[in-house]
Design a protein around this motif. Structure first.
Motif, mmCIF file in Angstrom:
data_model
loop_
_atom_site.group_PDB
_atom_site.id
_atom_site.type_symbol
_atom_site.label_atom_id
_atom_site.label_comp_id
_atom_site.label_asym_id
_atom_site.label_seq_id
_atom_site.Cartn_x
_atom_site.Cartn_y
_atom_site.Cartn_z
ATOM 1 N N GLY A 163 79.819 19.420 56.411
ATOM 2 C CA GLY A 163 79.130 18.790 55.292
ATOM 3 C C GLY A 163 79.414 17.301 55.221
ATOM 4 N N ILE A 164 80.661 16.933 55.483
ATOM 5 C CA ILE A 164 81.045 15.518 55.468
ATOM 6 C C ILE A 164 80.211 14.718 56.462
ATOM 7 C CG2 ILE A 164 82.914 13.948 56.186
ATOM 8 C CD1 ILE A 164 84.867 15.919 54.853
ATOM 9 N N LEU A 165 79.942 15.304 57.607
ATOM 10 C CA LEU A 165 79.194 14.587 58.643
ATOM 11 C C LEU A 165 77.712 14.456 58.327
ATOM 12 C CD1 LEU A 165 80.988 15.944 61.824
ATOM 13 C CD2 LEU A 165 81.269 13.720 60.714
ATOM 14 N N ALA A 166 77.287 15.003 57.190
ATOM 15 C CA ALA A 166 75.932 14.771 56.691
ATOM 16 C C ALA A 166 75.896 13.627 55.683
ATOM 17 C CB ALA A 166 75.377 16.048 56.052
ATOM 18 N N ALA A 167 77.061 13.122 55.288
ATOM 19 C CA ALA A 167 77.121 12.004 54.340
ATOM 20 C C ALA A 167 76.591 10.742 55.014
ATOM 21 C CB ALA A 167 78.553 11.793 53.863
ATOM 22 N N PRO A 168 75.756 9.961 54.343
ATOM 23 C CA PRO A 168 75.150 8.782 54.985
ATOM 24 C C PRO A 168 76.166 7.743 55.441
ATOM 25 C CG PRO A 168 74.670 8.823 52.627
ATOM 26 C CD PRO A 168 75.264 10.149 52.975
ATOM 27 N N TYR A 169 77.369 7.741 54.859
ATOM 28 C CA TYR A 169 78.403 6.781 55.255
ATOM 29 C C TYR A 169 78.946 7.076 56.646
ATOM 30 C CZ TYR A 169 78.011 6.264 50.248
ATOM 31 O OH TYR A 169 77.510 6.089 48.977
ATOM 32 N N THR A 170 78.655 8.268 57.174
ATOM 33 C CA THR A 170 79.072 8.613 58.543
ATOM 34 C C THR A 170 77.954 8.328 59.545
ATOM 35 O OG1 THR A 170 78.340 10.935 58.440
ATOM 36 C CG2 THR A 170 80.556 10.441 57.600
ATOM 37 N N GLY A 171 76.946 7.586 59.130
ATOM 38 C CA GLY A 171 75.854 7.227 60.031
ATOM 39 C C GLY A 171 76.386 6.526 61.273
ATOM 40 N N ILE A 172 75.899 6.935 62.429
ATOM 41 C CA ILE A 172 76.424 6.425 63.699
ATOM 42 C C ILE A 172 75.861 5.029 63.999
ATOM 43 C CG2 ILE A 172 76.717 6.884 66.150
ATOM 44 C CD1 ILE A 172 78.121 8.843 64.144
ATOM 45 N N ILE A 173 76.771 4.126 64.363
ATOM 46 C CA ILE A 173 76.454 2.715 64.586
ATOM 47 C C ILE A 173 76.380 2.425 66.084
ATOM 48 C CG2 ILE A 173 77.269 0.349 64.191
ATOM 49 C CD1 ILE A 173 78.812 1.426 61.753
ATOM 50 N N ASN A 174 75.471 1.556 66.441
ATOM 51 C CA ASN A 174 75.372 1.038 67.812
ATOM 52 C C ASN A 174 76.616 0.174 68.049
ATOM 53 O OD1 ASN A 174 74.791 -0.501 70.131
ATOM 54 N ND2 ASN A 174 72.585 -0.481 69.711
ATOM 55 N N SER A 175 77.617 0.751 68.686
ATOM 56 C CA SER A 175 78.929 0.088 68.759
ATOM 57 C C SER A 175 78.888 -1.203 69.582
ATOM 58 C CB SER A 175 79.967 1.048 69.332
ATOM 59 O OG SER A 175 79.606 1.500 70.622
ATOM 60 N N LYS A 176 78.095 -1.235 70.639
ATOM 61 C CA LYS A 176 78.025 -2.452 71.461
ATOM 62 C C LYS A 176 77.417 -3.601 70.667
ATOM 63 C CE LYS A 176 77.771 -0.162 75.974
ATOM 64 N NZ LYS A 176 76.936 0.077 77.188
ATOM 65 N N LEU A 177 76.340 -3.319 69.945
ATOM 66 C CA LEU A 177 75.682 -4.362 69.164
ATOM 67 C C LEU A 177 76.582 -4.843 68.025
ATOM 68 C CD1 LEU A 177 73.216 -6.071 68.421
ATOM 69 C CD2 LEU A 177 72.304 -4.088 67.183
ATOM 70 N N SER A 179 79.871 -4.563 67.752
ATOM 71 C CA SER A 179 81.075 -5.201 68.280
ATOM 72 C C SER A 179 80.804 -6.645 68.691
ATOM 73 C CB SER A 179 81.613 -4.419 69.480
ATOM 74 O OG SER A 179 82.032 -3.134 69.106
ATOM 75 N N ALA A 180 79.601 -6.893 69.183
ATOM 76 C CA ALA A 180 79.237 -8.251 69.591
ATOM 77 C C ALA A 180 79.078 -9.185 68.399
ATOM 78 C CB ALA A 180 77.937 -8.216 70.406
ATOM 79 N N ASN A 181 79.091 -8.597 67.198
ATOM 80 C CA ASN A 181 78.896 -9.403 65.984
ATOM 81 C C ASN A 181 80.047 -9.252 64.996
ATOM 82 O OD1 ASN A 181 76.010 -10.673 66.091
ATOM 83 N ND2 ASN A 181 75.783 -8.610 66.947
ATOM 84 N N GLY A 182 81.248 -9.027 65.538
ATOM 85 C CA GLY A 182 82.451 -9.085 64.718
ATOM 86 C C GLY A 182 83.017 -7.766 64.265
ATOM 87 N N ALA A 183 82.365 -6.649 64.595
ATOM 88 C CA ALA A 183 82.865 -5.346 64.152
ATOM 89 C C ALA A 183 83.875 -4.797 65.145
ATOM 90 C CB ALA A 183 81.709 -4.367 63.991
ATOM 91 N N THR A 197 79.202 -9.724 56.734
ATOM 92 C CA THR A 197 78.074 -10.624 56.504
ATOM 93 C C THR A 197 76.937 -10.345 57.479
ATOM 94 O OG1 THR A 197 79.561 -12.339 55.667
ATOM 95 C CG2 THR A 197 77.376 -13.043 56.364
ATOM 96 N N TRP A 198 77.288 -10.038 58.734
ATOM 97 C CA TRP A 198 76.249 -9.725 59.722
ATOM 98 C C TRP A 198 75.454 -8.503 59.295
ATOM 99 C CZ3 TRP A 198 75.274 -5.555 63.030
ATOM 100 C CH2 TRP A 198 74.315 -5.785 64.013
ATOM 101 N N PHE A 199 76.129 -7.488 58.764
ATOM 102 C CA PHE A 199 75.436 -6.268 58.339
ATOM 103 C C PHE A 199 74.488 -6.518 57.156
ATOM 104 C CE2 PHE A 199 78.658 -3.809 60.735
ATOM 105 C CZ PHE A 199 77.835 -2.865 61.322
ATOM 106 N N LEU A 200 74.701 -7.574 56.414
ATOM 107 C CA LEU A 200 73.804 -7.890 55.306
ATOM 108 C C LEU A 200 72.450 -8.397 55.786
ATOM 109 C CD1 LEU A 200 76.255 -9.638 52.804
ATOM 110 C CD2 LEU A 200 75.178 -7.398 52.524
ATOM 111 N N ALA A 201 72.379 -8.784 57.044
ATOM 112 C CA ALA A 201 71.126 -9.326 57.587
ATOM 113 C C ALA A 201 70.615 -8.545 58.790
ATOM 114 C CB ALA A 201 71.317 -10.796 57.973
ATOM 115 N N ASN A 202 71.394 -7.567 59.258
ATOM 116 C CA ASN A 202 71.029 -6.830 60.459
ATOM 117 C C ASN A 202 71.432 -5.372 60.315
ATOM 118 O OD1 ASN A 202 70.501 -9.241 62.568
ATOM 119 N ND2 ASN A 202 72.309 -9.735 61.333
#
Length: 536
Positions: A163-177, A179-183, A197-202
């Motif tokens: 059930g936890i893995l259905a929570a939107p906060y566990t949405g899978i992120i493009n790690s390469k993209l 990481s290239a922007n500070g994550a 800040t990058w996530f606020l625009a991308n």
């Protein structure tokens, strides 16, 4: 204020405001045509657009639209169904979870979703230590067996992990993209990750939409992900338009300036004559609560169990429902919402002014005391928190507790209640997934958990947390429905007895939308699933 005065007042006020506002030109853009973006009017509570930092109701809508999760929740709001993971296995002791990713799944830039992305995302969620990090509290390890197979191990049995893995906060992120922007997902990500800040625009997800533009206090714009690997949305985009009050939201819906209005209260809905719009009241798992933090440095008196019990007994729960939502809501006994495991036959909240006065006198405050009530200045689930605060102020005044009201922006409130900083507050909560553990984690007196820290577990009398922690692990280890029901019922009774979180109203939700819009529904994980909406 008389107990039932608010509904009548609200009806007259809403009618007058609606009548007057339609005489004026409305400045917002008209809702789009069938092939254009739909407009959703809501009072937004965004604190971040980073899945590991965002924690709000609007965040649920955004994240579930832009970031795909391994699993998701069916329309019945209880059944787990595939999303990025097309199949999975769970070990008999519910500590090991193996997921097989859909080979068709891609991010919005066309790159494949891999097990490495899953590993990075979940480890980052845990290490960022933001609001939703509690979801990964039981995470021990994540192993990418190959590009499409991931094995997740929990430190202790966790029957709710799917059930936890259905929570939107566990949405899978493009790690390469990202990481290239500070994550990053390092152990020190809470301080070393610079991507907020990058996530606020991308955006960097695999969901049906991508972020187009976010303007704080104005709008959040999404556009269709044309590279979406699943069923593509029928609409070209979505504009979530900042609209603070229910009357204006209803006006926008009636005039056609909005396609969907998300926080129209039942009272206002009754005043609107809109043959082109639908107003449908449905039960929800959302609720509004009062929270008492004994460890808060600014507490005017020791907020002992007797004082907390007195505050709870002074509240007029039925009157609150009448006053805030015109009776269109339910009492909620515990911090676990009605309808979730463990909530059957819980004792209803009780109002007793004389008993409350006796307890205050016994605690050494026969004449009461003065205290501040802090709350977000917003409308949630059709409840105007300012009006609710006035009702709470009136109720506690009957036992000599003189409340001064402190409305603040949501982001200020979210910061103030930590550390712990606010002795008495109003808050609200929508489920992150279908499962009772999230409420025990977030609101229970478990060492290290959010409201336990704010309450002072380990430092306040009667709040050591050890017994509840044992009960919590027992609940997570229960694999059959009857055992889960019993375990969470016992926990709910303990949470009621603590009187740290005092639920005030579980309002019915008004689904308000234009008649040429379909697919609007309430989701227990995602609030409003935008990918299912169509427009004629």
């Amino acid at each position: 204020m008389a107990r039932r005065s608010r509904p009548a007042l609200s009806t007259r006020l809403a009618a007058a405001l609606l009548a007057s506002v339609f005489l004026l030109p409305f400045g917002s853009p008209k809702a789009g045509a069938a092939d254009g973006p739909i407009v959703v009017a809501r009072d937004m509570d965004i604190n971040s657009l980073d899945p590991a930092r965002a924690y709000c109701d609007t965040c649920q809508i955004y994240l579930s639209s832009v970031y795909a999760t391994l699993l998701t929740l069916a329309a019945d709001n209880q059944t787990i169904i595939p999303s990025l993971a097309k199949s999975w296995e769970v070990s008999p002791d519910v500590t090991t979870f193996t997921f097989h990713l859909d080979p068709a799944a891609t991010f919005s830039d066309g790159s494949p979703v891999t097990a490495a992305d899953v590993k990075w995302t979940l480890e980052r969620l845990k290490n960022i230590k933001g609001g939703p990090a509690y979801l990964m509290d039981s995470l021990k390890s994540v192993e990418a067996k190959d590009d499409k197979t991931v094995v997740i191990t929990a430190t202790t049995p966790n029957s709710e992990f799917l059930g936890i893995l259905a929570a939107p906060y566990t949405g899978i992120i493009n790690s390469k993209l990202a990481s290239a922007n500070g994550a990053n997902a390092k152990d020190d990500a809470a301080t070393s990750d610079t991507s907020d800040t990058w996530f606020l625009a991308n955006s960097a997800g695999a969901g049906p939409f991508v972020l187009e533009k976010y303007t704080a206090d104005d709008s959040l714009r999404l556009t269709r992900n044309d590279k979406y690997w699943g069923k593509k949305p029928a609409i070209s985009g979505v504009v979530l338009k900042q609209t603070a009050d229910a009357v204006t939201q209803a006006q926008m819906l009636q005039s056609g300036a909005a396609d969907i209005a998300m926080q129209v209260d039942p009272d206002t809905a009754k005043t609107v004559s809109a043959p082109d719009a639908t107003f449908k009241s449905v039960a929800s798992f959302n609720y509004v609560y009062a929270a008492i933090s004994p460890a808060a440095k600014s507490a005017p008196v020791p907020l002992t169990k007797e004082v907390r019990e007195a505050i709870a007994l002074a509240l007029d729960y039925k009157g609150i429902i009448d006053f805030t939502v015109g009776g269109d809501g339910k009492e909620q006994p515990s911090a676990i919402p009605n309808g979730y495991p463990g909530t059957t036959d819980l004792p209803a909240p009780v109002s007793n002014i004389e008993k409350a006065k006796e307890l205050l006198a016994k605690a050494g405050h026969p004449d009461g005391f003065a205290m501040e009530l802090e709350f977000p200045a917003m409308n949630v689930y059709g409840v105007d928190l300012s009006l609710l605060a006035q009702k709470v102020q009136q109720d506690l005044g009957k036992i000599g507790i003189k409340l001064s009201l402190k409305p603040v922006p949501f982001t200020v409130w979210a910061s103030d209640i930590d550390n712990p900083g606010v002795p008495f507050a109003l808050g609200f909560f929508a489920p992150d997934y279908f499962g009772s553990a999230q409420y025990v984690q977030y609101f229970g007196m478990l060492p290290g958990m959010p409201w336990a820290k704010r309450a002072g577990v380990g430092s306040q009398p009667g709040l050591d947390g050890k017994e509840q922690l044992e009960m919590y692990h027992k609940a997570l280890a229960a694999t059959d429905a009857a055992a889960q029901e019993k375990a969470y019922h016992d926990l709910a009774l303990r949470m009621i007895d603590d009187k740290i979180i005092v639920p005030l109203v579980s309002p019915n939700l008004v689904l308000a939308y234009r008649n040429d819009v379909s697919g609007v529904r309430y989701s227990a994980c995602c609030n409003l699933p935008l990918g299912e909406i169509e427009k004629k």
